[in-house]
Design a protein around this motif. Sequence first.
Motif, PDB file in Angstrom:
ATOM      1  N   UNK A   1     119.246  85.025  -4.786  1.00 41.46           N
ATOM      2  CA  UNK A   1     118.917  86.446  -4.933  1.00 41.46           C
ATOM      3  C   UNK A   1     117.753  86.634  -5.908  1.00 41.46           C
ATOM      4  N   UNK A   2     117.730  85.805  -6.944  1.00 43.19           N
ATOM      5  CA  UNK A   2     116.612  85.922  -7.886  1.00 43.19           C
ATOM      6  C   UNK A   2     115.279  85.552  -7.240  1.00 43.19           C
TER       7      UNK A   2
ATOM      8  N   UNK B   1     123.028 101.469  -5.080  1.00 46.41           N
ATOM      9  CA  UNK B   1     123.210 100.055  -4.740  1.00 46.41           C
ATOM     10  C   UNK B   1     124.525  99.854  -3.992  1.00 46.41           C
ATOM     11  N   UNK B   2     125.577 100.560  -4.426  1.00 47.01           N
ATOM     12  CA  UNK B   2     126.861 100.469  -3.703  1.00 47.01           C
ATOM     13  C   UNK B   2     126.708 101.012  -2.281  1.00 47.01           C
ATOM     14  N   UNK B   3     125.957 102.095  -2.162  1.00 46.54           N
ATOM     15  CA  UNK B   3     125.714 102.648  -0.819  1.00 46.54           C
ATOM     16  C   UNK B   3     124.997 101.624   0.055  1.00 46.54           C
ATOM     17  N   UNK B   4     124.030 100.943  -0.552  1.00 48.44           N
ATOM     18  CA  UNK B   4     123.275  99.925   0.207  1.00 48.44           C
ATOM     19  C   UNK B   4     124.199  98.801   0.659  1.00 48.44           C
ATOM     20  N   UNK B   5     125.087  98.368  -0.240  1.00 46.16           N
ATOM     21  CA  UNK B   5     126.040  97.300   0.117  1.00 46.16           C
ATOM     22  C   UNK B   5     126.945  97.773   1.253  1.00 46.16           C
ATOM     23  N   UNK B   6     127.400  99.005   1.143  1.00 46.28           N
ATOM     24  CA  UNK B   6     128.300  99.557   2.162  1.00 46.28           C
ATOM     25  C   UNK B   6     127.600  99.607   3.524  1.00 46.28           C
ATOM     26  N   UNK B   7     126.382 100.141   3.539  1.00 46.74           N
ATOM     27  CA  UNK B   7     125.643 100.248   4.806  1.00 46.74           C
ATOM     28  C   UNK B   7     125.334  98.874   5.388  1.00 46.74           C
ATOM     29  N   UNK B   8     124.978  97.945   4.503  1.00 48.48           N
ATOM     30  CA  UNK B   8     124.685  96.583   4.983  1.00 48.48           C
ATOM     31  C   UNK B   8     125.938  95.945   5.558  1.00 48.48           C
ATOM     32  N   UNK B   9     127.082  96.189   4.901  1.00 41.06           N
ATOM     33  CA  UNK B   9     128.346  95.628   5.402  1.00 41.06           C
ATOM     34  C   UNK B   9     128.680  96.199   6.774  1.00 41.06           C
ATOM     35  N   UNK B  10     128.401  97.485   6.968  1.00 39.96           N
ATOM     36  CA  UNK B  10     128.661  98.106   8.280  1.00 39.96           C
ATOM     37  C   UNK B  10     127.772  97.458   9.343  1.00 39.96           C
ATOM     38  N   UNK B  11     126.478  97.299   9.009  1.00 37.58           N
ATOM     39  CA  UNK B  11     125.553  96.648   9.950  1.00 37.58           C
ATOM     40  C   UNK B  11     125.991  95.217  10.235  1.00 37.58           C
TER      41      UNK B  11
ATOM     42  N   UNK C   1     131.857  84.151   2.365  1.00 37.48           N
ATOM     43  CA  UNK C   1     130.484  83.903   2.809  1.00 37.48           C
ATOM     44  C   UNK C   1     129.845  85.179   3.346  1.00 37.48           C
ATOM     45  N   UNK C   2     130.616  85.959   4.103  1.00 38.61           N
ATOM     46  CA  UNK C   2     130.102  87.231   4.620  1.00 38.61           C
ATOM     47  C   UNK C   2     129.746  88.168   3.465  1.00 38.61           C
ATOM     48  N   UNK C   3     130.609  88.179   2.440  1.00 33.19           N
ATOM     49  CA  UNK C   3     130.349  89.040   1.284  1.00 33.19           C
ATOM     50  C   UNK C   3     129.040  88.645   0.599  1.00 33.19           C
ATOM     51  N   UNK C   4     128.815  87.346   0.482  1.00 34.15           N
ATOM     52  CA  UNK C   4     127.566  86.875  -0.139  1.00 34.15           C
ATOM     53  C   UNK C   4     126.355  87.245   0.711  1.00 34.15           C
ATOM     54  N   UNK C   5     126.511  87.074   2.008  1.00 36.57           N
ATOM     55  CA  UNK C   5     125.408  87.430   2.920  1.00 36.57           C
ATOM     56  C   UNK C   5     125.082  88.923   2.821  1.00 36.57           C
ATOM     57  N   UNK C   6     126.140  89.727   2.789  1.00 35.69           N
ATOM     58  CA  UNK C   6     125.954  91.180   2.715  1.00 35.69           C
ATOM     59  C   UNK C   6     125.269  91.559   1.399  1.00 35.69           C
ATOM     60  N   UNK C   7     125.725  90.930   0.308  1.00 32.29           N
ATOM     61  CA  UNK C   7     125.125  91.225  -0.996  1.00 32.29           C
ATOM     62  C   UNK C   7     123.638  90.860  -0.987  1.00 32.29           C
ATOM     63  N   UNK C   8     123.343  89.671  -0.495  1.00 31.27           N
ATOM     64  CA  UNK C   8     121.955  89.202  -0.477  1.00 31.27           C
ATOM     65  C   UNK C   8     121.074  90.134   0.364  1.00 31.27           C
ATOM     66  N   UNK C   9     121.594  90.501   1.520  1.00 33.58           N
ATOM     67  CA  UNK C   9     120.829  91.376   2.419  1.00 33.58           C
ATOM     68  C   UNK C   9     120.608  92.757   1.800  1.00 33.58           C
ATOM     69  N   UNK C  10     121.653  93.269   1.153  1.00 32.64           N
ATOM     70  CA  UNK C  10     121.517  94.605   0.573  1.00 32.64           C
ATOM     71  C   UNK C  10     120.553  94.591  -0.616  1.00 32.64           C
TER      72      UNK C  10
END
Lengths: 178, 167
Positions: free
Chosen positions: B28-29, A66-76, A33-42
């Motif tokens: 997301x979409x 995009x990977x950088x964005x996911x990484x930064x969002x995951x850190x936040x 769930x956290x991974x999905x939240x992070x993806x959505x936010x990024x």
Amino acid sequence: MADNNLSEQWKEWFHENGTRLLLFARGKTNSEQDAKDVLQESILRLWKSYSSKDDGTFHPPPIPLAFTAVRNTAIDFARKTGRRLKREQNSEQLVQDSDQVATWFEADRLIDKERANEIEIALKKISPKYREIITLKIWGELTFLEISKALDIPANTAASRYRYGLEALRKILKPNTD
Amino acid sequence: MDKKLKEIENLLKEQKPCGLDTGLKREIELIFTEQLSQHESLNKQNKIINFPLHQRIATAAAIVIAAIGSLFAFLNDSNRKDINSASTPIIGQLENGEADKFIPIQTENIFEGVVEDNIIISEDKIPYQAVRYQFSDSFIWKNKNDGALIEMKVPSQRLFYVPIKTD
């Protein structure tokens, strides 16, 4: 009309890269769930940054960014949820979360599922530093130069971490081949 | 790269990441579709500061209150000037009314008696006898104009400590 085109471009981009971004997010978080939240936010962050007509940037971002964005969002996200996780550490909530973790890799046959499960467990066991490099290299299909830019580390460091990561995985997956 | 590591690399490459579930994909979409117009309007909202009706009313009320305040301040100021002008003769009367002043014509300090009080012992271990001398102070004022007298008597006392001989 232009808005629709822009929207379609982004959808297409997401269909192409969504799974690998989610896999990277899984490696950066503690639960599905956290991974999905992070993806959505990024994705939302990228959309806000890259879809602005004022900036003249209509196209989806390059995948390393995009990977950088996911990484930064995951850190936040980890910072935000750190306190909550500590609070819930001994509660059933965490157990339920871990039970709900989906498999990371596709597999149709039973033997493939077992192998996929082993690899997933092995990836979770190795250092996060190695895991992120391996994910970006294997499934993100980035070069070491792109990885170095995405993670803000030297390319040589990225390459050596990749090798160390593979070595760590080999010890877990094939311990008798030394 | 080492052959063993290459094997691991190939093994990893065989794995395909799981696809996104439809719920997440739809959410997301939505960012790209429904929020497109919202996003732009949000940008505009961030740049434009609205001045809603209640803010206008509040501003108008503040202006009215300030105006009323200024009016009362002006009225108060002019009223104070009136008091000053009206009070000038009063001050003059006080200054000219020296005839109403009372002048002290007699003061007396009458001794009325001595009363012995407690015996106390000082820090030096010397006993002292407290003695109260009681007086009556009287004052008389007289108005020169009409001969009126004001008389006041005030009792007073003085306390003395007399050392007691213990030899």
